[in-house]
Every structure is written in structure tokens, then in C-alpha cells.
Design an enzyme around this catalytic site. Structure first.
Site, PDB file in Angstrom:
ATOM      1  N   TYR A  93      -3.466 -12.714  10.466  1.00 13.33           N
ATOM      2  CA  TYR A  93      -3.829 -13.224  11.786  1.00 13.33           C
ATOM      3  C   TYR A  93      -2.591 -13.477  12.620  1.00 13.33           C
ATOM      4  O   TYR A  93      -1.452 -13.453  12.127  1.00 13.33           O
ATOM      5  CB  TYR A  93      -4.642 -14.508  11.656  1.00 13.33           C
ATOM      6  N   ARG A 108       4.877  -8.890  14.679  1.00 18.16           N
ATOM      7  CA  ARG A 108       4.644  -9.562  13.392  1.00 18.16           C
ATOM      8  C   ARG A 108       3.256  -9.230  12.857  1.00 18.16           C
ATOM      9  O   ARG A 108       3.068  -9.115  11.637  1.00 18.16           O
ATOM     10  CB  ARG A 108       4.836 -11.068  13.539  1.00 18.16           C
ATOM     11  N   ARG A 120     -18.169  -6.415  -3.092  1.00 15.90           N
ATOM     12  CA  ARG A 120     -17.134  -7.277  -3.645  1.00 15.90           C
ATOM     13  C   ARG A 120     -16.503  -6.683  -4.901  1.00 15.90           C
ATOM     14  O   ARG A 120     -17.168  -6.461  -5.917  1.00 15.90           O
ATOM     15  CB  ARG A 120     -17.695  -8.665  -3.962  1.00 15.90           C
ATOM     16  N   HIS A 161     -12.238  -6.576  -6.629  1.00 19.64           N
ATOM     17  CA  HIS A 161     -10.860  -6.969  -6.377  1.00 19.64           C
ATOM     18  C   HIS A 161      -9.996  -5.817  -5.878  1.00 19.64           C
ATOM     19  O   HIS A 161      -9.126  -6.013  -5.024  1.00 19.64           O
ATOM     20  CB  HIS A 161     -10.238  -7.559  -7.653  1.00 19.64           C
ATOM     21  N   LYS A 214       1.780 -13.324   7.497  1.00 22.52           N
ATOM     22  CA  LYS A 214       0.901 -14.312   8.139  1.00 22.52           C
ATOM     23  C   LYS A 214      -0.528 -14.076   7.656  1.00 22.52           C
ATOM     24  O   LYS A 214      -1.409 -13.567   8.377  1.00 22.52           O
ATOM     25  CB  LYS A 214       1.003 -14.238   9.663  1.00 22.52           C
ATOM     26  N   GLU A 243       9.667 -25.094   5.065  1.00 20.64           N
ATOM     27  CA  GLU A 243       9.156 -25.206   6.435  1.00 20.64           C
ATOM     28  C   GLU A 243       8.018 -26.205   6.439  1.00 20.64           C
ATOM     29  O   GLU A 243       7.722 -26.837   5.421  1.00 20.64           O
ATOM     30  CB  GLU A 243       8.681 -23.842   6.934  1.00 20.64           C
ATOM     31  N   LEU A 302       7.552 -18.356   6.970  1.00 19.23           N
ATOM     32  CA  LEU A 302       7.063 -17.482   8.025  1.00 19.23           C
ATOM     33  C   LEU A 302       8.092 -17.526   9.146  1.00 19.23           C
ATOM     34  O   LEU A 302       8.428 -18.613   9.635  1.00 19.23           O
ATOM     35  CB  LEU A 302       5.709 -17.959   8.536  1.00 19.23           C
TER      36      LEU A 302
END
Length: 287
Positions: free
Chosen positions: A33, A52, A100, A102, A147, A180, A205
């Protein structure tokens, strides 16, 4: 005016915005995101945010949902339809909808959603008096440079900070150094006057606001270091502040209950916030 979202090619009222139950973002946090601030009608650092976004997609081998030009059109239309001038634009891409399993599905279309909400900037009191942080162990994965929408450790840290009456949590690695914040980057001015922030890498990040502040420092001729610093060094610092897309540059005046420096925002922090806001206002207003 009802809030409007963008969901896989359609603009819809936020109450009607839905994703499939087998979206891999919902089931696996298999997605990334970005958040772009809209400040007084200006999209701040849009291109670096999109850079990014592309980087995060590439690291997780998720196909881009659309071209950059198309994505910029979607963001602008979302701003127009919601009629906001100070807001946060959130958008995410997941690997898509598939049974579903993996392992990556062989054939899948990237899912993409975007929303916008009115921003809640730091209060005047927070800017003038500073905020507090607590320190907590950093229990996140080893690819914090991506991110990812998998933010559970960050949420737990933010909740503990909230319960402690603090604005943010600074995360401490096993060697005692601060990486951070749960949703911000960390900065200090050391006891001997050195401006320091953690070096970019997999441990943090690389915040877009962090990158903008670094450019401003270089333009202002202000010396700084990118390196790890310890909790003890932070407690002994003259100043501390955080940077993020929602808070810009925000002074920290208390760490784990200990006053930072004189217990009030210092001159370096104040100057950087002023310079940052001035630079943000140089961005063209959306038409």
C-alpha cells in the site's frame, strides 16, 4: 457528500465498497500500500510515493494494477469526487483473488482499491509542546523496506503507545538500537549536536517524508548522519522528532517518561518543520 472509493475499476460509495472473500490481501496480507498526503489541495511527493509503490510491488512479485499515468488519473478523480483539500489518499494492491493456497496462483489479476479521508494533522499543542514516545522491542519481519499491508506488529506497538498515553512507539532491536516508529521515522539531535536518523535498509521503511527532510537538510547545508542510534543515546539527546506523511516533522519532548533536552521543541526541529511546510506549499495545486 458521501465518501467515494475506487474498487477494481469502479468508483462507488464507501458503504458499498467490497472485495472478494478470497482476495489474498484479506487472507494472507499478500499486498502492498501507499499513503499520499493531500495538503491544501496539493499532492505532496506524489512521484516518490509511486516509486516506492512500484518497488514494493516488485519485491513481492505482484504485477502493477495499471500504468502510472492511469493510477495518477484515478487518484485525481478520487480527490475530485470527494471534494477534499486536506486529506490522506490510501491505495493498495494485492495479488488478487484466488482459491486459498500459500503458493502464488498461476493466473491471477492484481486487485486494486483506493480511498480518501480527511486528514487529522497534529494539534497546535503537539506542534508547540511536542509529543511523547515509548520504546518497545521490534518484533517485525526482516523486510521493513517493503510497505506491506501486513502490519500487525506495528498495530500492537501503536496500541501499547496509546494505552501508555504516548503518541508513538519507537521500536528497539535486539542490539539496543532504535529502528523507527510504528508508523514514523525516528530522528535525534545527539548530546554533542549531531543530527542522526537510522540509515535506510531492510530494517526500516524509507519514509518519503524522511527522504524529503534529507533533501531539505542538504539544501540548507545542515550536517546529518544516517546510522543506528541506541535508546540510551536517544534519552541523552538534545532534541528528538519524528517524520511521516501525516505528521510531517513533529517534535518529541519525552521518551519513556524522560524529558528530551529542555523538555520542549528545539531549534533544529522547529526549523525543519517550517522548511518542510514551506517546501510542501511550493507543490502545484491540483486543478
Amino acid at each position: 457528500m458521501p465518501r467515494i472509493a475506487y474498487v477494481n475499476g469502479r468508483y462507488v460509495p464507501i458503504a458499498q465498497a467490497q472485495v472478494h472473500i478470497e482476495d489474498r490481501g484479506y487472507q494472507f496480507a499478500d499486498g502492498v500500500y501507499e499513503v499520499v498526503p493531500l495538503y491544501r489541495g496539493r499532492l505532496i511527493d506524489e512521484e516518490p510515493h509511486l516509486d516506492r509503490f512500484d518497488y514494493s510491488l516488485g519485491e513481492l512479485e505482484i504485477a502493477r494494477p495499471m500504468s502510472r499515468a492511469a493510477l495518477k488519473l484515478v487518484l485525481r478523480e478520487l480527490v475530485r469526487r470527494n471534494g477534499l483539500s486536506d486529506a490522506l489518499l490510501y491505495f493498495q494492491a494485492t495479488r488478487g483473488v484466488a482459491p486459498r493456497d500459500h503458493k502464488f496462483p498461476a493466473r491471477v489479476k492484481t486487485a486494486f482499491v483506493a480511498t480518501i479521508r480527511r486528514s487529522r494533522p497534529p494539534s497546535a499543542a503537539a506542534i508547540e509542546q511536542g509529543v511523547s514516545v515509548i520504546t518497545l522491542p521490534d518484533i517485525r519481519w526482516e523486510r521493513c523496506d517493503i510497505k506491506s499491508i501486513g502490519l500487525l506488529p506495528n498495530l500492537l506497538a501503536k496500541q501499547k503507545a496509546t494505552m501508555a498515553g504516548a503518541f508513538e512507539a519507537w521500536l528497539v532491536e535486539a542490539d539496543g538500537t532504535i529502528s523507527e516508529g510504528s508508523s514514523t521515522n525516528a530522528w535525534i539531535v545527539t548530546a554533542d549536536g549531531k543530527l542522526v536518523t537510522r540509515d535506510a535498509g531492510a530494517a526500516i521503511l524509507n519514509g518519503i517524508t524522511r527522504q524529503r527532510v534529507i533533501k531539505l537538510l542538504e539544501n540548507q547545508g545542515i550536517a546529518f548522519e544516517q546510522r543506528a542510534f541506541s535508546r540510551e543515546e536517544a534519552l541523552a539527546a538534545r532534541e528528538a522528532f519524528l517524520s511521516s506523511s501525516s505528521s510531517f516533522v513533529l517534535p518529541i519532548t519525552k521518551i519513556d517518561g524522560h524529558a528530551v533536552g529542555e523538555g520542549k521543541p528545539g531549534p533544529v526541529t522547529r526549523r525543519l518543520r517550517d522548511v518542510y511546510v514551506a517546501a510542501a506549499l511550493e507543490t502545484p495545486v491540483l486543478i
